[in-house]
Design an enzyme around this catalytic site. Structure first.
Site, PDB file in Angstrom:
ATOM      1  N   LYS A 153       0.837  -1.135  -0.162  1.00  0.00           N
ATOM      2  CA  LYS A 153       0.209  -0.101  -0.275  1.00  0.00           C
ATOM      3  C   LYS A 153       0.994   1.404  -0.120  1.00  0.00           C
ATOM      4  O   LYS A 153       0.764   2.150  -0.812  1.00  0.00           O
ATOM      5  CB  LYS A 153      -0.277   0.124   0.882  1.00  0.00           C
ATOM      6  CG  LYS A 153      -2.049  -1.213   1.027  1.00  0.00           C
ATOM      7  CD  LYS A 153      -2.883  -1.406   2.260  1.00  0.00           C
ATOM      8  CE  LYS A 153      -2.124  -2.172   3.510  1.00  0.00           C
ATOM      9  NZ  LYS A 153      -1.385  -2.998   3.129  1.00  0.00           N
ATOM     10  N   ILE A 154       1.240   1.286   0.428  1.00  0.00           N
ATOM     11  CA  ILE A 154       2.660   2.105   1.453  1.00  0.00           C
ATOM     12  C   ILE A 154       3.844   2.431  -0.571  1.00  0.00           C
ATOM     13  O   ILE A 154       3.907   4.042  -0.902  1.00  0.00           O
ATOM     14  CB  ILE A 154       3.467   2.452   2.503  1.00  0.00           C
ATOM     15  CG1 ILE A 154       2.175   2.819   3.292  1.00  0.00           C
ATOM     16  CG2 ILE A 154       4.672   3.605   2.263  1.00  0.00           C
ATOM     17  CD1 ILE A 154       2.891   2.788   5.476  1.00  0.00           C
ATOM     18  N   ARG A 233      10.416  -0.198   9.258  1.00  0.00           N
ATOM     19  CA  ARG A 233      11.004  -0.524  10.889  1.00  0.00           C
ATOM     20  C   ARG A 233      12.369  -0.037  10.398  1.00  0.00           C
ATOM     21  O   ARG A 233      13.127  -1.014   9.356  1.00  0.00           O
ATOM     22  CB  ARG A 233      10.715  -1.664  10.696  1.00  0.00           C
ATOM     23  CG  ARG A 233       9.187  -2.279  10.941  1.00  0.00           C
ATOM     24  CD  ARG A 233       8.799  -1.876  11.768  1.00  0.00           C
ATOM     25  NE  ARG A 233       7.440  -1.783  12.406  1.00  0.00           N
ATOM     26  CZ  ARG A 233       6.627  -1.045  12.612  1.00  0.00           C
ATOM     27  NH1 ARG A 233       7.121   0.482  11.829  1.00  0.00           N
ATOM     28  NH2 ARG A 233       5.150  -0.751  12.547  1.00  0.00           N
ATOM     29  N   ASP A 257      12.982   7.326   9.458  1.00  0.00           N
ATOM     30  CA  ASP A 257      11.476   7.695  10.215  1.00  0.00           C
ATOM     31  C   ASP A 257      11.812   6.184  11.602  1.00  0.00           C
ATOM     32  O   ASP A 257      10.948   6.797  12.436  1.00  0.00           O
ATOM     33  CB  ASP A 257      10.597   7.525   9.706  1.00  0.00           C
ATOM     34  CG  ASP A 257       9.024   8.223  10.338  1.00  0.00           C
ATOM     35  OD1 ASP A 257       9.870   8.966  11.384  1.00  0.00           O
ATOM     36  OD2 ASP A 257       8.135   7.297  10.460  1.00  0.00           O
ATOM     37  N   GLU A 262      14.553   2.083  18.629  1.00  0.00           N
ATOM     38  CA  GLU A 262      13.724   3.288  18.730  1.00  0.00           C
ATOM     39  C   GLU A 262      12.906   3.259  20.077  1.00  0.00           C
ATOM     40  O   GLU A 262      12.287   4.012  20.961  1.00  0.00           O
ATOM     41  CB  GLU A 262      13.247   3.579  17.649  1.00  0.00           C
ATOM     42  CG  GLU A 262      12.135   2.482  17.433  1.00  0.00           C
ATOM     43  CD  GLU A 262      11.068   2.668  16.355  1.00  0.00           C
ATOM     44  OE1 GLU A 262      11.703   2.727  15.403  1.00  0.00           O
ATOM     45  OE2 GLU A 262      10.117   2.770  16.663  1.00  0.00           O
ATOM     46  N   HIS A 294       9.850   8.266  14.135  1.00  0.00           N
ATOM     47  CA  HIS A 294       8.609   7.403  13.892  1.00  0.00           C
ATOM     48  C   HIS A 294       7.431   8.786  13.629  1.00  0.00           C
ATOM     49  O   HIS A 294       6.024   7.931  14.832  1.00  0.00           O
ATOM     50  CB  HIS A 294       8.391   6.288  14.541  1.00  0.00           C
ATOM     51  CG  HIS A 294       7.767   5.274  14.776  1.00  0.00           C
ATOM     52  ND1 HIS A 294       8.028   4.030  14.748  1.00  0.00           N
ATOM     53  CD2 HIS A 294       6.441   5.018  13.213  1.00  0.00           C
ATOM     54  CE1 HIS A 294       7.574   2.478  13.898  1.00  0.00           C
ATOM     55  NE2 HIS A 294       6.177   3.843  12.983  1.00  0.00           N
ATOM     56  N   GLN A 295       7.384   8.892  12.702  1.00  0.00           N
ATOM     57  CA  GLN A 295       6.268  10.003  13.135  1.00  0.00           C
ATOM     58  C   GLN A 295       5.340  10.028  11.040  1.00  0.00           C
ATOM     59  O   GLN A 295       4.470  10.723  10.916  1.00  0.00           O
ATOM     60  CB  GLN A 295       6.505  11.705  13.212  1.00  0.00           C
ATOM     61  CG  GLN A 295       7.198  12.372  11.566  1.00  0.00           C
ATOM     62  CD  GLN A 295       7.440  13.932  12.301  1.00  0.00           C
ATOM     63  OE1 GLN A 295       8.284  14.206  12.476  1.00  0.00           O
ATOM     64  NE2 GLN A 295       7.074  14.530  11.231  1.00  0.00           N
ATOM     65  N   PHE A 297       3.289   8.103  10.200  1.00  0.00           N
ATOM     66  CA  PHE A 297       1.785   7.762  10.266  1.00  0.00           C
ATOM     67  C   PHE A 297       1.049   9.193  11.112  1.00  0.00           C
ATOM     68  O   PHE A 297      -0.342   8.975  10.783  1.00  0.00           O
ATOM     69  CB  PHE A 297       2.085   6.657  11.375  1.00  0.00           C
ATOM     70  CG  PHE A 297       1.992   7.199  13.244  1.00  0.00           C
ATOM     71  CD1 PHE A 297       3.303   7.172  13.288  1.00  0.00           C
ATOM     72  CD2 PHE A 297       1.186   7.172  13.223  1.00  0.00           C
ATOM     73  CE1 PHE A 297       2.880   7.440  14.367  1.00  0.00           C
ATOM     74  CE2 PHE A 297       0.536   7.817  14.922  1.00  0.00           C
ATOM     75  CZ  PHE A 297       1.940   7.886  15.665  1.00  0.00           C
TER      76      PHE A 297
HETATM   77  P1  NAI Z   1       1.693  -3.923   2.633  1.00  0.00           P
HETATM   78  O1  NAI Z   1       1.600  -5.308   3.410  1.00  0.00           O
HETATM   79  O2  NAI Z   1       0.303  -3.375   2.073  1.00  0.00           O
HETATM   80  O3  NAI Z   1       2.393  -3.882   1.515  1.00  0.00           O
HETATM   81  C1  NAI Z   1       3.910  -3.956   2.629  1.00  0.00           C
HETATM   82  C2  NAI Z   1       4.804  -5.101   0.943  1.00  0.00           C
HETATM   83  O4  NAI Z   1       6.344  -5.863   1.514  1.00  0.00           O
HETATM   84  C3  NAI Z   1       4.017  -6.114   0.009  1.00  0.00           C
HETATM   85  O5  NAI Z   1       3.482  -6.176  -1.127  1.00  0.00           O
HETATM   86  C4  NAI Z   1       5.486  -7.616   0.581  1.00  0.00           C
HETATM   87  O6  NAI Z   1       4.608  -8.689  -0.739  1.00  0.00           O
HETATM   88  C5  NAI Z   1       6.300  -6.658   0.102  1.00  0.00           C
HETATM   89  N1  NAI Z   1       7.132  -7.385   1.255  1.00  0.00           N
HETATM   90  C6  NAI Z   1       7.552  -8.485   1.849  1.00  0.00           C
HETATM   91  N2  NAI Z   1       8.162  -8.787   2.562  1.00  0.00           N
HETATM   92  C7  NAI Z   1       9.614  -8.430   1.679  1.00  0.00           C
HETATM   93  C8  NAI Z   1      10.630  -8.286   1.795  1.00  0.00           C
HETATM   94  N3  NAI Z   1      11.786  -8.991   1.947  1.00  0.00           N
HETATM   95  N4  NAI Z   1      11.558  -7.440  -0.009  1.00  0.00           N
HETATM   96  C9  NAI Z   1      10.879  -6.656  -0.418  1.00  0.00           C
HETATM   97  N5  NAI Z   1       9.702  -6.717  -0.381  1.00  0.00           N
HETATM   98  C10 NAI Z   1       8.768  -7.537   0.804  1.00  0.00           C
HETATM   99  O7  NAI Z   1       2.327  -3.445   4.227  1.00  0.00           O
HETATM  100  P2  NAI Z   1       2.634  -1.447   3.534  1.00  0.00           P
HETATM  101  O8  NAI Z   1       1.040  -0.700   4.391  1.00  0.00           O
HETATM  102  O9  NAI Z   1       2.884  -0.461   2.673  1.00  0.00           O
HETATM  103  O10 NAI Z   1       3.527  -0.979   4.232  1.00  0.00           O
HETATM  104  C11 NAI Z   1       4.961  -1.289   4.500  1.00  0.00           C
HETATM  105  C12 NAI Z   1       5.598  -1.080   6.240  1.00  0.00           C
HETATM  106  O11 NAI Z   1       5.697   0.247   6.193  1.00  0.00           O
HETATM  107  C13 NAI Z   1       5.307  -1.465   7.486  1.00  0.00           C
HETATM  108  O12 NAI Z   1       4.784  -3.248   7.388  1.00  0.00           O
HETATM  109  C14 NAI Z   1       5.700  -1.015   8.287  1.00  0.00           C
HETATM  110  O13 NAI Z   1       7.093  -1.515   8.558  1.00  0.00           O
HETATM  111  C15 NAI Z   1       6.210   0.109   7.892  1.00  0.00           C
HETATM  112  N6  NAI Z   1       4.982   1.435   8.682  1.00  0.00           N
HETATM  113  C16 NAI Z   1       5.618   2.891   8.770  1.00  0.00           C
HETATM  114  C17 NAI Z   1       4.977   3.819   9.208  1.00  0.00           C
HETATM  115  C18 NAI Z   1       5.592   4.731  10.088  1.00  0.00           C
HETATM  116  O14 NAI Z   1       4.483   5.394  10.888  1.00  0.00           O
HETATM  117  N7  NAI Z   1       6.820   5.205   9.795  1.00  0.00           N
HETATM  118  C19 NAI Z   1       3.810   3.280   9.286  1.00  0.00           C
HETATM  119  C20 NAI Z   1       3.227   2.473   8.734  1.00  0.00           C
HETATM  120  C21 NAI Z   1       3.418   1.253   8.010  1.00  0.00           C
END
Ligand code: NAI
Length: 328
Positions: A153-154, A233, A257, A262, A294-295, A297
């Site tokens: 998604k992101i 992360r 971030d 952390e 970590h901001q 979001f």
């Molecule tokens: P998502 O689940 O929609 O997408 C994650 C993608 O990563 C998937 O397409 C998956 O196939 C892929 N993936 C899995 N393992 C992989 C690898 N080893 N190499 C490459 N791609 C791989 O998750 P979304 O919502 O896009 O979030 C991604 C990450 O962002 C979360 O897991 C979280 O750690 C981080 N995050 C950080 C935030 C912040 O405030 N800094 C807030 C929300 C999420």
């Protein structure tokens, strides 16, 4: 349900209370949930936790003995929860898989733009009456190759925004998606992405398999002067190797971030305290590093969505309804 909210901040109170109205009996606790604080969950039915709560096997076992039936994560990532232990103890775990990919993606672009045009330095200079431009030279983002690791998604929103900037994007993801393909994103092997990208940005979850995937070997494959962004992360980076690469100039820009350690640093005002983490302190010394706590979001829309989904998850659990956001 009676819900114990851990790691509660003022904004958690504000948004969760507004979404809850009178549905559940919510108590807010400031400490992180961990082995020392788990006793606070006594007499509750559910705990609501965030990214730096530590819900390991020992905490799960204790939660089960206290009669906790539900762990409601108010975030997307769940690397801090021992899901196998939860399953063993029949504790249900729910999360908020999506609340605003725009929040994180836009912050990611903010880091790229600030690093490139040195906005953090320009801001300070101008306030000091220094209007010299030496040292502020940037580059056109247009035409630079971005490498997106993880196009869920992101990562997809990041690809959309970068397309607007005129950046061709390469991507690495075991599950490629058609939206990115339709934007012209080219899926390649990780090594090819590392070798060809001018800007590398991480948007995959942290798993035991990809822990420290950006290590010395991976960094060696990158272009000299590469921009590296991690809003995903902290554990995805080998921070010591990243510092070596910053010192040698291999990494030209770093935007973070998130940070592996952390939990002991972020989300609190520590401005009057000594930072005990030497690795983190070293990162803060580089002029070409920007760290936010970590901001990514942290937008109004995201907090509203997080609160609404969290309350909905708890209500559905209480009523025995299908839980679409269930992990175990
Ligand atoms: P998502 O689940 O929609 O997408 C994650 C993608 O990563 C998937 O397409 C998956 O196939 C892929 N993936 C899995 N393992 C992989 C690898 N080893 N190499 C490459 N791609 C791989 O998750 P979304 O919502 O896009 O979030 C991604 C990450 O962002 C979360 O897991 C979280 O750690 C981080 N995050 C950080 C935030 C912040 O405030 N800094 C807030 C929300 C999420």
């Amino acid at each position: 349900m009676k819900v114990a909210v851990f790691s509660a901040k003022n904004y958690d109170r504000e948004f969760l209370s507004a979404a809850n109205a009178t549905r559940h009996e919510i108590h807010f606790f400031e400490p992180h949930l961990n082995e020392e604080t788990v006793g606070l969950a006594d007499n509750f039915g559910a705990v609501c936790v965030f990214v730096n709560d530590r819900i390991n096997a020992a905490v799960i076992a204790r939660l089960a003995s206290l009669g906790i039936e539900l762990v409601a994560l108010r975030c997307a990532g769940y690397n801090n929860v021992d899901l196998a232990a939860a399953k063993k103890h029949r504790i249900t775990v729910v999360r908020v898989p999506e609340y605003s990919p725009y929040a994180v993606a836009e912050h990611t672009l903010g880091l790229m733009l600030a690093l490139n045009r040195k906005l953090h330095r320009a801001y300070n200079r101008v306030r000091e009456g220094n209007f010299a431009l030496d040292g502020l030279l940037g580059f056109d983002l247009h035409g630079k190759t971005a490498g997106i690791i993880g196009t869920g998604k992101i990562g997809t929103v990041v690809a959309q925004i970068l397309t607007g900037f005129g950046c061709p994007s390469l991507a690495f993801d075991p599950v490629p998606n058609d939206t990115c393909r339709s934007l012209g994103v080219r899926y390649v092997k990780l090594d090819d992405l590392l070798a060809q990208a001018d800007i590398i940005t991480l948007h995959c979850p942290l798993t035991p398999q990809n822990k420290r995937m950006i290590n010395r070997t991976a960094i060696e494959k990158m272009k000299t002067g590469v921009m590296l962004i991690n809003t995903s992360r902290g554990g995805l980076l080998d921070t010591v190797a990243v510092i070596e690469a910053l010192k040698s100039g291999k990494i030209g820009y770093l935007g973070l971030d998130v940070y592996e350690e952390e939990e002991e640093i972020f989300f609190e005002d520590r401005s009057g305290l000594i930072i005990p983490d030497d690795v983190f302190a070293r990162l803060l010394t580089f002029p070409n590093v920007i760290i936010t706590g970590h901001q990514a979001f942290f937008t109004r829309e995201a907090l509203e969505n997080i609160a609404a989904t969290t309350i909905d998850n708890i209500t559905k659990f209480e009523n025995g309804l299908t839980l679409e956001n269930q992990l175990v």
